[in-house]
Design a protein around this motif. Structure first.
Motif, short mmCIF file in Angstrom:
data_model
loop_
_atom_site.label_atom_id
_atom_site.label_comp_id
_atom_site.label_asym_id
_atom_site.label_seq_id
_atom_site.Cartn_x
_atom_site.Cartn_y
_atom_site.Cartn_z
N ARG A 153 0.86 -1.18 0.00
CA ARG A 153 0.00 0.00 0.00
C ARG A 153 0.90 1.24 0.00
O ARG A 153 1.52 1.56 1.01
CB ARG A 153 -0.92 0.01 1.23
CG ARG A 153 -1.98 1.12 1.20
CD ARG A 153 -2.97 0.93 2.33
NE ARG A 153 -2.33 1.09 3.63
CZ ARG A 153 -2.15 2.26 4.24
NH1 ARG A 153 -2.55 3.38 3.66
NH2 ARG A 153 -1.59 2.32 5.42
N GLN A 154 0.95 1.90 -1.12
CA GLN A 154 1.86 3.04 -1.28
C GLN A 154 1.20 4.28 -0.67
O GLN A 154 0.54 5.05 -1.35
CB GLN A 154 2.21 3.27 -2.75
CG GLN A 154 3.37 4.23 -2.95
CD GLN A 154 3.94 4.16 -4.34
OE1 GLN A 154 3.57 3.29 -5.12
NE2 GLN A 154 4.86 5.06 -4.66
N SER A 155 1.39 4.43 0.63
CA SER A 155 0.77 5.54 1.35
C SER A 155 1.38 6.89 0.99
O SER A 155 0.74 7.93 1.17
CB SER A 155 0.91 5.31 2.86
OG SER A 155 2.27 5.09 3.21
N ARG A 156 2.59 6.90 0.50
CA ARG A 156 3.22 8.13 0.01
C ARG A 156 4.19 7.77 -1.10
O ARG A 156 4.73 6.66 -1.15
CB ARG A 156 3.95 8.87 1.13
CG ARG A 156 5.01 8.06 1.85
CD ARG A 156 5.70 8.91 2.87
NE ARG A 156 6.64 8.13 3.67
CZ ARG A 156 7.47 8.67 4.56
NH1 ARG A 156 7.47 9.97 4.74
NH2 ARG A 156 8.28 7.92 5.26
N SER A 157 4.38 8.72 -2.01
CA SER A 157 5.22 8.47 -3.17
C SER A 157 6.69 8.54 -2.79
O SER A 157 7.09 9.22 -1.85
CB SER A 157 4.92 9.50 -4.26
OG SER A 157 5.17 10.82 -3.77
N ILE A 158 7.50 7.81 -3.55
CA ILE A 158 8.94 7.81 -3.34
C ILE A 158 9.54 8.96 -4.14
O ILE A 158 9.29 9.10 -5.33
CB ILE A 158 9.55 6.47 -3.78
CG1 ILE A 158 8.96 5.33 -2.93
CG2 ILE A 158 11.06 6.49 -3.67
CD1 ILE A 158 9.45 3.96 -3.33
N PRO A 159 10.32 9.83 -3.51
CA PRO A 159 10.89 10.98 -4.23
C PRO A 159 11.78 10.55 -5.39
O PRO A 159 12.38 9.48 -5.37
CB PRO A 159 11.68 11.72 -3.15
CG PRO A 159 11.11 11.25 -1.85
CD PRO A 159 10.67 9.84 -2.09
N ASP A 160 11.85 11.41 -6.38
CA ASP A 160 12.70 11.14 -7.54
C ASP A 160 14.18 11.26 -7.16
O ASP A 160 14.55 12.04 -6.28
CB ASP A 160 12.37 12.12 -8.67
CG ASP A 160 10.95 11.96 -9.17
OD1 ASP A 160 10.42 10.84 -9.05
OD2 ASP A 160 10.37 12.95 -9.67
N LEU A 180 11.98 0.60 3.49
CA LEU A 180 12.89 0.88 2.38
C LEU A 180 13.87 1.97 2.80
O LEU A 180 13.45 3.06 3.19
CB LEU A 180 12.11 1.34 1.15
CG LEU A 180 10.89 0.49 0.74
CD1 LEU A 180 10.28 1.03 -0.54
CD2 LEU A 180 11.28 -0.97 0.57
N THR A 181 15.14 1.67 2.73
CA THR A 181 16.18 2.65 3.01
C THR A 181 16.58 3.31 1.69
O THR A 181 17.14 2.66 0.81
CB THR A 181 17.40 2.00 3.67
OG1 THR A 181 17.00 1.37 4.89
CG2 THR A 181 18.47 3.03 3.98
N LEU A 182 16.26 4.59 1.57
CA LEU A 182 16.53 5.35 0.35
C LEU A 182 17.70 6.29 0.59
O LEU A 182 17.88 6.81 1.70
CB LEU A 182 15.29 6.16 -0.05
CG LEU A 182 14.00 5.35 -0.23
CD1 LEU A 182 12.83 6.27 -0.49
CD2 LEU A 182 14.15 4.34 -1.35
N GLN A 183 18.48 6.49 -0.44
CA GLN A 183 19.69 7.31 -0.32
C GLN A 183 19.79 8.26 -1.51
O GLN A 183 19.50 7.89 -2.64
CB GLN A 183 20.93 6.41 -0.25
CG GLN A 183 22.20 7.13 0.16
CD GLN A 183 23.35 6.15 0.35
OE1 GLN A 183 24.04 5.80 -0.60
NE2 GLN A 183 23.55 5.70 1.58
N TRP A 184 20.19 9.49 -1.20
CA TRP A 184 20.40 10.52 -2.21
C TRP A 184 21.87 10.93 -2.19
O TRP A 184 22.48 11.06 -1.13
CB TRP A 184 19.54 11.75 -1.94
CG TRP A 184 18.08 11.55 -2.18
CD1 TRP A 184 17.38 11.86 -3.31
CD2 TRP A 184 17.12 11.01 -1.27
NE1 TRP A 184 16.05 11.54 -3.16
CE2 TRP A 184 15.87 11.02 -1.91
CE3 TRP A 184 17.20 10.50 0.04
CZ2 TRP A 184 14.71 10.55 -1.31
CZ3 TRP A 184 16.06 10.03 0.64
CH2 TRP A 184 14.83 10.07 -0.03
N ASP A 185 22.41 11.13 -3.37
CA ASP A 185 23.80 11.55 -3.50
C ASP A 185 23.89 13.06 -3.40
O ASP A 185 24.19 13.76 -4.38
CB ASP A 185 24.38 11.05 -4.83
CG ASP A 185 25.89 11.24 -4.90
OD1 ASP A 185 26.47 11.60 -3.86
OD2 ASP A 185 26.47 11.03 -5.97
N VAL A 186 23.60 13.57 -2.22
CA VAL A 186 23.68 15.01 -1.96
C VAL A 186 24.47 15.22 -0.69
O VAL A 186 24.57 14.33 0.16
CB VAL A 186 22.27 15.64 -1.82
CG1 VAL A 186 21.51 15.55 -3.13
CG2 VAL A 186 21.49 14.98 -0.69
#
Length: 240
Positions: A153-160, A180-186
């Motif tokens: 159930r995708q309660s919120r969208s995953i950022p680009d 889900l562990t998400l990572q940004w190269d910033v």
């Protein structure tokens, strides 16, 4: 690098739920076996040379090195080739159970926690996929190694622009969840300190005292409210 963890509730099929439960049980057995190996090694080194027990004793050769995460991973790889139960589970998921045990020992040595305990049946609540494939999340579903696509159930969208680093499957009373562990190269800028440093001491007669000499009075809200309560009670008519 900047990391965030997003949690979603899974909608697995009955076959996928059975597979989840089997994987949790296999991870629990690997954890307990590795813990028993380490515990036996420590007990064999804790006996005094001139005062061994008359009933039983852990005898391990002196040249045997202390079990570590790396050595136990090698043992697991060799044993997995002969075990049908372990072959049903992805190898990296089993290795994460050993890493979990390693972190428990690090917490014991560095933070003063107790000696790790064996896990009873049903107490293992999660297992981790340290790596997933490319485009593993698509249209409200996630693809897990050896399991396949699972709806959630995708309660919120995953950022680009986010990269999926790992997935933790968690069992709770309300169902199964994926973290889900998400990572940004910033790069996150550090806050530059400015102004003067102040020391604050919380007291009783005063609420706080600052190192520059300023005192903050204690508001004492209970005394004010107690006075107000006494007045309100006087206005309440007495019952006949």
């Amino acid at each position: 690098m900047f990391s965030l963890t997003y949690e979603y509730k899974l909608k697995p099929t009955s076959a996928q739920v059975a597979r989840f439960e089997d994987w949790l049980e296999q991870c629990r057995r690997v954890y307990n076996y590795a813990l028993a190996e380490r515990k036996d090694w420590f007990k064999s080194r804790s006996c005094q040379i001139n005062a061994c027990s008359l009933q039983s004793e852990y005898i391990i050769p002196a040249q045997t090195k202390r079990p570590t995460y790396a050595s136990q991973c090698q043992t697991l790889t060799a044993y997995r080739k002969t075990s049908g139960n372990l072959q049903r589970v992805q190898s990296q998921v089993l290795q994460q159970a050993l890493r979990r045990l390693e972190q428990a020992f690090v917490s014991m040595w560095e933070q003063g926690h107790g000696f790790p305990r064996f896990k009873k049946s049903g107490t293992m609540r999660s297992f981790v996929f340290p790596q997933v494939g490319i485009d593993a999340v698509r249209d409200g579903a996630i693809k897990l190694p050896l399991i396949g696509w699972i709806k959630f159930r995708q309660s919120r969208s995953i950022p680009d622009g986010a990269k999926l680093k790992q997935v933790r499957i968690v069992r709770r009373a309300s169902g199964w969840f994926a973290m889900l562990t998400l990572q940004w190269d910033v790069s996150v800028p550090d806050v530059m300190p400015h102004g003067e440093a102040l020391g604050v001491d919380v007291g009783i007669s005063h609420l706080a005292a600052v190192s520059n000499g300023k005192l903050f009075p204690n508001p004492r809200p209970f005394e004010k409210l107690e006075r107000k309560l006494r007045l309100l009670q006087q206005r309440v008519p007495l019952k006949s």
